[in-house]
Design a protein around this motif. Structure first.
Motif, short mmCIF file in Angstrom:
data_model
loop_
_atom_site.label_atom_id
_atom_site.label_comp_id
_atom_site.label_asym_id
_atom_site.label_seq_id
_atom_site.Cartn_x
_atom_site.Cartn_y
_atom_site.Cartn_z
N MET A 1 17.70 -47.43 -104.87
CA MET A 1 17.47 -47.98 -106.12
C MET A 1 17.48 -49.27 -106.62
O MET A 1 16.99 -50.30 -106.84
CB MET A 1 17.89 -47.25 -107.40
N ILE A 2 18.82 -49.62 -105.87
CA ILE A 2 19.40 -51.02 -106.29
C ILE A 2 18.58 -52.13 -105.28
O ILE A 2 18.14 -53.31 -105.86
CB ILE A 2 21.00 -51.17 -105.91
N LEU B 1 21.14 -44.22 -104.68
CA LEU B 1 21.60 -45.17 -105.65
C LEU B 1 21.29 -46.55 -104.93
O LEU B 1 20.90 -47.67 -105.50
CB LEU B 1 22.92 -45.31 -106.14
N GLU B 2 21.74 -46.74 -103.67
CA GLU B 2 21.52 -48.02 -102.94
C GLU B 2 20.06 -48.53 -102.66
O GLU B 2 19.92 -49.34 -102.74
CB GLU B 2 22.41 -47.88 -101.55
N PHE C 1 24.75 -48.47 -113.35
CA PHE C 1 25.69 -48.66 -112.60
C PHE C 1 26.22 -50.08 -112.42
O PHE C 1 27.35 -50.46 -112.08
CB PHE C 1 25.24 -48.07 -111.25
N LEU C 2 25.29 -51.07 -112.87
CA LEU C 2 25.76 -52.54 -112.90
C LEU C 2 26.27 -53.05 -114.03
O LEU C 2 27.04 -54.01 -114.20
CB LEU C 2 24.27 -53.11 -112.49
N PHE D 1 17.87 -47.16 -114.80
CA PHE D 1 18.76 -46.40 -114.13
C PHE D 1 20.00 -47.09 -113.51
O PHE D 1 21.14 -46.77 -113.48
CB PHE D 1 17.96 -45.60 -113.05
N THR D 2 19.44 -48.51 -112.89
CA THR D 2 20.41 -49.19 -112.14
C THR D 2 21.46 -49.93 -112.95
O THR D 2 22.59 -50.43 -112.81
CB THR D 2 19.80 -50.00 -111.25
N ASN D 3 20.95 -50.25 -114.41
CA ASN D 3 21.72 -50.76 -115.24
C ASN D 3 23.05 -50.11 -115.63
O ASN D 3 24.28 -50.58 -115.87
CB ASN D 3 20.87 -50.96 -116.65
N ILE E 1 13.50 -47.92 -112.86
CA ILE E 1 14.29 -48.40 -111.93
C ILE E 1 15.58 -49.34 -112.62
O ILE E 1 16.70 -49.42 -112.30
CB ILE E 1 13.59 -49.23 -110.69
N TYR E 2 14.80 -50.28 -113.31
CA TYR E 2 16.06 -51.20 -114.03
C TYR E 2 16.84 -50.56 -115.07
O TYR E 2 18.13 -50.45 -115.12
CB TYR E 2 14.96 -52.22 -114.88
N ARG F 1 15.35 -52.71 -106.93
CA ARG F 1 15.70 -53.35 -107.91
C ARG F 1 15.38 -54.99 -107.48
O ARG F 1 14.90 -55.67 -108.34
CB ARG F 1 16.80 -52.94 -108.96
#
Length: 144
Positions: free
Chosen positions: A39-40, A36-37, A68-69, A64-66, A61-62, A43
């Motif tokens: 991927m961020i 996850l880190e 968690f953000l 998936f990370t959305n 990527i955007y 991003r």
């Protein structure tokens, strides 16, 4: 001539299966967090180079990370409203003191309480983010 003998025991180590499961579960969790880190970080890199958000890799990527953000963004909105109402100093002061207490407790607690403190750290970072941005906007020259 020396004679070698082998000794075997039938005694089992207590709680071996539970410790193995705990070790494997911890390993998987850390692996997922590192992914996850990564991927961020990707991003942020894609945003910095101005990558096309419609490309399949960037969109993956955007997207998936959305996930968690999004909670961070949800918590920032009400704090932004409160910052406009109360001013910048109160949320930053209370948040700074709370941050200090939470991080001081990291060295004292363990187990499930450490997870609770990490979640609380995430909430406090969202609480502190909005007043910091508002103060930066207040201090920036008007032409910027």
């Amino acid at each position: 001539m020396s004679q070698v003998t082998e000794v075997r025991t039938a005694q089992r180590e207590p709680n071996r299966e539970q410790r193995l499961f705990t070790f494997k579960a911890t390993y998987v969790i850390w692996l997922l967090l590192v992914m996850l880190e990564g991927m961020i970080a990707l991003r942020i890199g894609l945003k910095l180079i101005g990558a096309n958000p419609d490309s399949p890799v960037a969109a993956l990527i955007y997207g998936f990370t959305n996930l968690f953000l999004f909670p961070f963004a949800i918590l920032c909105y009400p704090m932004g409203r409160l910052t406009d109402r109360w001013g910048r100093a109160i949320p930053m002061g209370v948040g700074g003191i709370a941050f200090g207490l939470v991080y001081a407790l990291y060295g004292v607690v363990s187990g499930p309480w450490l997870v609770v403190l990490m979640l609380l750290s995430g909430v406090l970072s969202a609480v502190m983010f909005a007043p910091n941005l508002a103060m930066c906007a207040d201090l920036a020259p008007p032409d910027q």
